[in-house]
Design a protein around this motif. Structure first.
Motif, PDB file in Angstrom:
ATOM      1  N   ALA A  50     -22.953  13.726   3.353  1.00 31.22           N
ATOM      2  CA  ALA A  50     -21.523  13.277   3.334  1.00 31.22           C
ATOM      3  C   ALA A  50     -21.201  12.240   2.446  1.00 31.22           C
ATOM      4  O   ALA A  50     -20.094  12.189   1.927  1.00 31.22           O
ATOM      5  CB  ALA A  50     -21.529  12.725   4.731  1.00 31.22           C
ATOM      6  N   THR A  51     -22.136  11.442   2.006  1.00 31.14           N
ATOM      7  CA  THR A  51     -22.025  10.440   0.892  1.00 31.14           C
ATOM      8  C   THR A  51     -21.587  11.041  -0.274  1.00 31.14           C
ATOM      9  O   THR A  51     -20.842  10.745  -1.156  1.00 31.14           O
ATOM     10  CB  THR A  51     -23.251   9.616   0.885  1.00 31.14           C
ATOM     11  N   CYS A  52     -22.430  12.127  -0.627  1.00 27.04           N
ATOM     12  CA  CYS A  52     -22.173  12.706  -1.766  1.00 27.04           C
ATOM     13  C   CYS A  52     -20.773  13.509  -1.620  1.00 27.04           C
ATOM     14  O   CYS A  52     -19.853  13.663  -2.882  1.00 27.04           O
ATOM     15  CB  CYS A  52     -23.081  13.792  -2.236  1.00 27.04           C
ATOM     16  N   THR A  53     -20.288  13.996  -0.917  1.00 26.48           N
ATOM     17  CA  THR A  53     -19.069  14.569  -0.745  1.00 26.48           C
ATOM     18  C   THR A  53     -18.072  13.498  -1.045  1.00 26.48           C
ATOM     19  O   THR A  53     -17.075  13.809  -1.662  1.00 26.48           O
ATOM     20  CB  THR A  53     -19.097  15.445   0.574  1.00 26.48           C
ATOM     21  N   GLY A  54     -18.105  12.456  -0.179  1.00 27.23           N
ATOM     22  CA  GLY A  54     -17.028  11.388  -0.192  1.00 27.23           C
ATOM     23  C   GLY A  54     -17.056  10.807  -1.839  1.00 27.23           C
ATOM     24  O   GLY A  54     -15.965  10.633  -1.982  1.00 27.23           O
ATOM     25  N   VAL A  55     -18.318  10.809  -2.295  1.00 27.70           N
ATOM     26  CA  VAL A  55     -18.315  10.278  -3.787  1.00 27.70           C
ATOM     27  C   VAL A  55     -17.663  11.090  -4.592  1.00 27.70           C
ATOM     28  O   VAL A  55     -16.854  10.897  -5.633  1.00 27.70           O
ATOM     29  CB  VAL A  55     -19.661   9.820  -4.209  1.00 27.70           C
ATOM     30  N   LEU A  63     -26.325  12.539   6.196  1.00 35.16           N
ATOM     31  CA  LEU A  63     -25.680  11.500   5.646  1.00 35.16           C
ATOM     32  C   LEU A  63     -25.691  11.574   4.175  1.00 35.16           C
ATOM     33  O   LEU A  63     -24.721  11.078   3.523  1.00 35.16           O
ATOM     34  CB  LEU A  63     -26.697  10.373   6.186  1.00 35.16           C
ATOM     35  N   LEU A  64     -26.660  12.002   3.599  1.00 39.88           N
ATOM     36  CA  LEU A  64     -26.643  11.958   2.199  1.00 39.88           C
ATOM     37  C   LEU A  64     -25.547  13.005   1.533  1.00 39.88           C
ATOM     38  O   LEU A  64     -24.920  12.937   0.611  1.00 39.88           O
ATOM     39  CB  LEU A  64     -27.981  12.408   1.512  1.00 39.88           C
TER      40      LEU A  64
END
Length: 521
Positions: free
Chosen positions: A33-38, A30-31
């Motif tokens: 994926a979040t970092c990739t999205g950001v 999840l982290l």
């Protein structure tokens, strides 16, 4: 197996198995994926911002540089092109009649900065000229890739005399800035993932401690001997707070353990009552059975004439009283073994004991072939000689009573070759074997393979039950393997003393007759 099934199996094996590993892996996924999205969002926004600013610079530059390439004498008396206020790398091209007439790039050398000639022409291929000619003359900037240049943002505007002026600025600074931003974000996000993974592992470990304590309690309970005897089931899960998920699991486990403890206590009480009843009944029956047998023998010895039917009845009474006496003795022995009375602890020569038992079996069953396979050196164990003799005698009597004449019965003792010094004694025959599906049930009490429960063999159905009880009391085990043409009973006995749980008879207790056992009991 198909490729999809193989990939699915590999994926299942690659997934973490423990709950803690899955929670940490899920957190990291999840982290990440979040970092990739950001990262994608910020990089895209930065790129769009820089490209928009570059487009604004193109608008501000207008078409002056492109126009100066053709009208040199109108702008510069030396015939050069006007590069003042033009950024280094600015591209300019003039098109007339759909054809490129002039093109150049501001290279930013010292002469250019002093207003010198900057007519640095660019060698364009036919494809490049076609690409420039295809640009819409609407003043909007577009990304254009020419073979001789890096990617450029270019815009085409109409000139004063019907020509087309194309001006472009390189995208390389924008791409460098975006790549640098992406690299910085990748480093920062990797550090954040490592730090979050470490902190998450500690946090998950602390959070799962109550669940681990519940699992440890269940593990300790699973290792308790619950099969028989009195069981002290005092283990309880320490975390039983109903406000938490783990607490509800712990409370449910504690309730289940309480029910199990009550059930085991009731079972033990029933077993104790049954053992006491069997022991008392067997003890009380010994005297009347002996009395009936004695009176039958006395009546048969009457000197006067006895009618044939009366004589037959007396003989049947004597035979059945002997059989009942054997059953009573076996039941009393099993009751005493179940009661946990200790066995004698002497050095017993198994080889000598096997020789004696084989000689007795040969005398009782001369129609069979009896073989002994013994090691050259004597094999000794610590145990009760009388009870071990009863084990071997029951096994041989079992083979004698339930195999046809001509059967070969082999009694074998292997020298202690196992790491723990266990002695292996095997009684095998080449008879018809056990009925299918019987297996280890032959060691249960009153179990027979003949469904009609025939009494013709004299079997009580307790012989092999006594074998297992005595062997277990010595700390060993017994198993059977059977197929048509071979049946083998394998007894494992430890050489040293066994005292984990005293079981059997007290030393010096009176000997009891070994009953011949059916191969199924």
């Amino acid at each position: 197996m198909s490729i999809a099934a193989t990939c699915a199996a590999v994926a299942r094996r690659a997934l973490p198995r423990t709950l803690r590993a899955r929670l940490i892996a899920g957190l990291l996924v999840l982290l990440a994926a979040t970092c990739t999205g950001v990262g994608v969002a910020t990089t895209t926004a930065l790129e769009r911002f820089l490209v928009a600013r570059l487009d604004q610079q193109l608008v501000d530059a207008g078409g002056r540089y492109a126009a100066s390439l053709e009208h040199r004498s109108d702008i510069r008396p030396d015939g050069g092109s006007d590069t003042r206020a033009q950024a280094t790398g600015t591209f300019g091209a003039r098109l007339a009649g759909g054809r490129v007439t002039r093109c150049g790039v501001v290279d930013g050398d010292a002469d250019d900065l002093r207003g010198g000639n900057a007519d640095d022409t660019v060698a364009l291929t036919a494809r490049d000229r076609a690409t420039l000619a295809a640009l819409p003359v609407d003043g909007r900037a577009r990304t254009v890739r020419l073979s001789a240049l890096q990617p450029y943002r270019m815009r085409a505007v109409p000139g004063q005399d019907g020509d087309v002026l194309v001006t472009g600025l390189p995208l390389e600074p924008v791409e460098q800035t975006v790549h640098r931003q992406a690299a910085i974000e990748a480093v920062v996000f990797c550090v954040a993932l490592v730090a979050a993974g470490s902190a998450g592992a500690v946090w998950v470990r602390l959070s799962l401690r109550p669940l681990r304590r519940v699992a440890d309690t269940a593990q300790r309970v699973s290792e308790l001997p619950l099969a028989s005897g009195r069981v002290a089931l005092s283990e309880r899960a320490p975390d039983a707070d109903p406000r938490t998920e783990v607490g509800r699991v712990g409370a449910a486990l504690n309730r289940m353990l309480g029910h199990v403890e009550d059930s085991l206590g009731q079972r033990h009480a029933v077993e104790e009552r049954l053992r006491a009843f069997a022991a008392d009944a067997s003890h009380e029956l010994r005297t009347p059975v002996a009395t009936v047998r004695g009176h039958a023998e006395l009546a048969l010895r009457h000197p006067g004439p006895v009618p044939a039917d009366i004589s037959h009845a007396l003989e049947r009474i004597q035979s059945e009283s002997q059989r009942m006496g054997a059953i009573v003795e076996d039941l009393l022995l099993l009751a005493r073994l179940d009661a946990g009375r200790p066995l004698a602890r002497d050095q017993v020569d198994l080889t000598l004991l096997a020789v004696d038992c084989a000689a007795d079996a040969r005398a009782a069953g001369p129609g069979r072939r009896w073989r002994l396979e013994l090691p050259e050196e004597p094999v000794t164990v610590v145990g009760d000689e009388h009870r071990l003799r009863q084990v071997v005698g029951n096994l041989l009597a079992n083979a004698r009573a339930h195999t046809p004449e001509g059967t070969t019965v082999t009694l074998r003792i292997d020298p202690p070759a196992l790491p723990d010094g266990t002695v292996v004694l095997t009684a095998a025959d080449d008879g018809p074997g056990l009925p299918p599906g019987l297996g280890d049930a032959v060691f249960d009490r009153f179990v027979r393979g003949d469904r009609a429960r025939s009494r013709t063999t004299g079997s009580t159905g307790l012989g092999l039950a006594i074998v297992r009880a005595v062997v277990t009391a010595h700390g060993g085990s017994v198993a059977v393997e059977s197929r048509p043409g071979r049946t083998a009973f394998r007894v494992l006995l430890p050489r040293g003393p066994h005292r984990p749980e005293p079981c059997g008879l007290t030393p010096g207790s009176e000997p009891m007759a070994a009953a011949e056992s059916h191969p199924n009991g």
